[in-house]
Design a protein around this motif. Structure first.
Motif, PDB file in Angstrom:
ATOM      1  N   UNK A  52       6.662  -5.996 -11.832  1.00  0.00           N
ATOM      2  CA  UNK A  52       7.086  -5.749 -10.674  1.00  0.00           C
ATOM      3  C   UNK A  52       7.621  -3.891 -10.629  1.00  0.00           C
ATOM      4  N   UNK A  53       7.920  -3.285 -11.938  1.00  0.00           N
ATOM      5  CA  UNK A  53       8.015  -1.971 -12.230  1.00  0.00           C
ATOM      6  C   UNK A  53       6.912  -1.286 -11.711  1.00  0.00           C
ATOM      7  N   UNK A  54       5.720  -1.772 -12.386  1.00  0.00           N
ATOM      8  CA  UNK A  54       4.577  -0.963 -11.878  1.00  0.00           C
ATOM      9  C   UNK A  54       3.954  -0.997 -10.662  1.00  0.00           C
ATOM     10  N   UNK A  55       4.244  -2.275 -10.116  1.00  0.00           N
ATOM     11  CA  UNK A  55       3.548  -2.618  -8.769  1.00  0.00           C
ATOM     12  C   UNK A  55       4.196  -2.172  -7.596  1.00  0.00           C
ATOM     13  N   UNK A  56       5.694  -2.350  -7.865  1.00  0.00           N
ATOM     14  CA  UNK A  56       6.706  -2.126  -6.878  1.00  0.00           C
ATOM     15  C   UNK A  56       6.906  -3.041  -5.686  1.00  0.00           C
ATOM     16  N   UNK A  57       5.765  -3.418  -5.079  1.00  0.00           N
ATOM     17  CA  UNK A  57       5.760  -4.566  -4.022  1.00  0.00           C
ATOM     18  C   UNK A  57       4.879  -5.527  -4.235  1.00  0.00           C
ATOM     19  N   UNK A  58       5.206  -6.726  -4.385  1.00  0.00           N
ATOM     20  CA  UNK A  58       4.585  -8.253  -4.182  1.00  0.00           C
ATOM     21  C   UNK A  58       4.303  -8.640  -2.700  1.00  0.00           C
ATOM     22  N   UNK A  59       3.027  -8.787  -2.065  1.00  0.00           N
ATOM     23  CA  UNK A  59       2.981  -9.399  -0.688  1.00  0.00           C
ATOM     24  C   UNK A  59       3.631 -10.823  -0.840  1.00  0.00           C
ATOM     25  N   UNK A  60       4.122 -11.066   0.193  1.00  0.00           N
ATOM     26  CA  UNK A  60       4.634 -12.301   0.461  1.00  0.00           C
ATOM     27  C   UNK A  60       5.509 -12.935  -0.379  1.00  0.00           C
ATOM     28  N   UNK A  61       6.714 -12.019  -0.390  1.00  0.00           N
ATOM     29  CA  UNK A  61       7.531 -11.973  -1.701  1.00  0.00           C
ATOM     30  C   UNK A  61       8.170 -13.516  -1.659  1.00  0.00           C
ATOM     31  N   UNK A  62       8.741 -13.873  -0.375  1.00  0.00           N
ATOM     32  CA  UNK A  62       9.473 -15.171  -0.448  1.00  0.00           C
ATOM     33  C   UNK A  62       8.441 -16.200  -0.916  1.00  0.00           C
ATOM     34  N   UNK A  63       7.483 -16.320  -0.302  1.00  0.00           N
ATOM     35  CA  UNK A  63       6.508 -17.281  -0.957  1.00  0.00           C
ATOM     36  C   UNK A  63       6.135 -17.368  -2.294  1.00  0.00           C
ATOM     37  N   UNK A  64       5.861 -16.212  -2.689  1.00  0.00           N
ATOM     38  CA  UNK A  64       5.487 -16.227  -4.267  1.00  0.00           C
ATOM     39  C   UNK A  64       6.979 -16.453  -4.975  1.00  0.00           C
ATOM     40  N   UNK A  65       8.163 -16.146  -4.867  1.00  0.00           N
ATOM     41  CA  UNK A  65       9.155 -16.467  -5.548  1.00  0.00           C
ATOM     42  C   UNK A  65       9.287 -18.185  -5.357  1.00  0.00           C
ATOM     43  N   UNK A  66       9.124 -18.563  -4.329  1.00  0.00           N
ATOM     44  CA  UNK A  66       9.071 -20.083  -4.048  1.00  0.00           C
ATOM     45  C   UNK A  66       8.044 -20.788  -4.928  1.00  0.00           C
TER      46      UNK A  66
END
Length: 441
Positions: free
Chosen positions: A312-326
């Motif tokens: 997360x520190x390197x990438x900064x943004x993960x697309x579809x964060x809610x779905x990925x977290x689920x």
């Protein structure tokens, strides 16, 4: 964070040397009482007076308290009561410090960088846990509790000028008025920050409706920070602390992303903390892995969680964060249940790496969503609610897990705990606004 780790090691060592194991355990737990009772008030203070000055002030008080204990140990044997008083003082200050730290990132960087900040903070926590223990142990070995307390005070003291050097951005006037002062807008059904968050894309600012509509292109891109013409602290412009507290709770309750997110955090802590603390020790003893096997398993978990923070520190943004977290929560819950059935130490370590990676990813994404979906004027109170949920339920899971394992064994308890964690993923999938939540670009 390293200073905190050294402090807790010094406190536990001094308490064990000064009293019975039961008394030492009491000293170690008394700090939780003021922290839990005052946490919501700490969020109000952070939002009213600004997180920077609260963080600096509380850090200075922590440094003075630990330094005083170091002086006492150098000059005499203080016994248990001063240690208990230090623990209470530390817990009281933590109730101010934790919400302010949670509100600070939104005031020092653009919204698009908040997810990366959460990853960097996770890396800092992992580094502190790896370095703090050995450094504190070495200090105790060389000079006893006095040296360890002195080193903890020195490390905390070093952080104060670093915090003073941090420059922050003031909130826009509308954020300050609707959020930090508590004018009663929430009581009329208006929810600053909700409609703006849900109606606009991830590049829009998640602030109050008026501020979001007014926000300039410079502010949205992060070129300049939000500005407040008056520059006055929120407390100077009226409103009561009680109204701020009630307004903050209503804000969380009425928010279509934050409200279910708090439930996700609660389920994760309730189902995760017990197995990975008490449960893992009992599992290692039952399987004959010994302390070394337990240590390697914990190291595997830490490595996985550190890798997630680094991502997360390197990438900064993960697309579809809610779905990925689920999906990370659901997959991680399966790994937690599988840990109890690992045939040996190597399989347990590998499973723990997977648990740490998935739990670390979902935890970092939830923290980043909490940061980015909250109106900055409410972040102290939002962080206080999240911290109270974690600090209140996490200790509850440990004795429950230990008692349940004594009755049903490790396998069933790990499976039930995994199911509780998995419910967090189900909650995300059931609440559309949280499921569709995105991190800003």
């Amino acid at each position: 964070m390293i200073g905190d780790n050294v402090y807790y090691l010094a406190l536990s060592w001094a308490a064990v040397r000064a009293g019975s194991p039961a008394q030492a355990g009491l000293v170690m737990t008394v700090s939780a009482v003021p922290r839990a009772l005052l946490m919501l008030g700490g969020g109000v203070i952070a939002d009213r007076f600004g997180p920077r000055r609260v963080v600096i002030g509380s850090d200075a008080v922590r440094c003075a308290a630990v330094l005083t204990m170091a002086v006492l140990f150098f000059s005499t044997d203080p016994g248990l009561w001063p240690l208990a008083a230090l623990a209470v003082a530390f817990g009281t200050v933590d109730a101010m410090f934790l919400p302010a730290v949670g509100a600070l990132p939104a005031r020092v960087t653009a919204r698009g960088q908040l997810a990366r900040v959460q990853g960097m903070r996770g890396l800092g926590a992992r580094l502190a846990s790896v370095v703090g223990g050995p450094v504190g142990g070495l200090a105790v070995a060389l000079g006893g509790a006095a040296t360890a307390f002195g080193l903890a005070a020195l490390l905390i003291a070093v952080s104060i000028p670093l915090l003073v050097s941090v420059r922050i951005r003031e909130l826009p006037t509308d954020d300050d008025r609707t959020g930090a002062v508590g004018t009663g807008l929430l009581g009329t059904g208006e929810r600053p920050g909700v409609d703006a968050v849900d109606a606009v894309g991830p590049s829009e600012p998640a602030v109050g409706d008026a501020a979001g509509a007014r926000g300039s292109a410079e502010e949205q891109s992060g070129a300049v920070g939000p500005r407040e013409p008056s520059g006055e602290p929120a407390a100077a412009r009226g409103g009561t602390a009680w109204r701020d507290l009630v307004g903050g709770l209503r804000y969380v309750r009425g928010h279509r992303v934050l409200a279910p997110l708090m439930l996700v955090i609660a389920l994760g802590d309730l189902g995760f903390v017990g197995p990975l603390n008490v449960g893992l020790a009992l599992l290692a003893d039952e399987r004959g892995w010994g302390a070394a096997g337990m240590g390697w398993t914990l190291a595997g978990f830490g490595a996985g969680a550190g890798a997630a923070s680094l991502l997360l520190a390197v990438r900064g943004r993960v697309p579809h964060a809610g779905q990925v977290a689920a999906h990370a929560i659901l997959a991680g819950s399966v790994a937690i249940g599988a840990l109890a059935f690992a045939p040996g130490v190597f399989a347990a370590v590998g499973t723990a790496v997977l648990v740490g990676l998935l739990a670390g990813l979902s935890g970092a994404l939830c923290a980043a969503l909490l940061q980015t979906q909250s109106d900055p004027a409410y972040l102290g109170r939002v962080t206080a609610v999240a911290s109270l949920v974690s600090l209140g339920l996490a200790p509850l899971g440990m004795p429950l897990s230990a008692a349940a394992i004594g009755v049903w064994g490790t396998g069933p308890v790990f499976v039930v705990s995994a199911a509780v964690c998995g419910l967090g993923g189900v909650v995300i999938l059931c609440f559309g606004h949280l499921r569709r939540a995105e991190l800003p670009r």
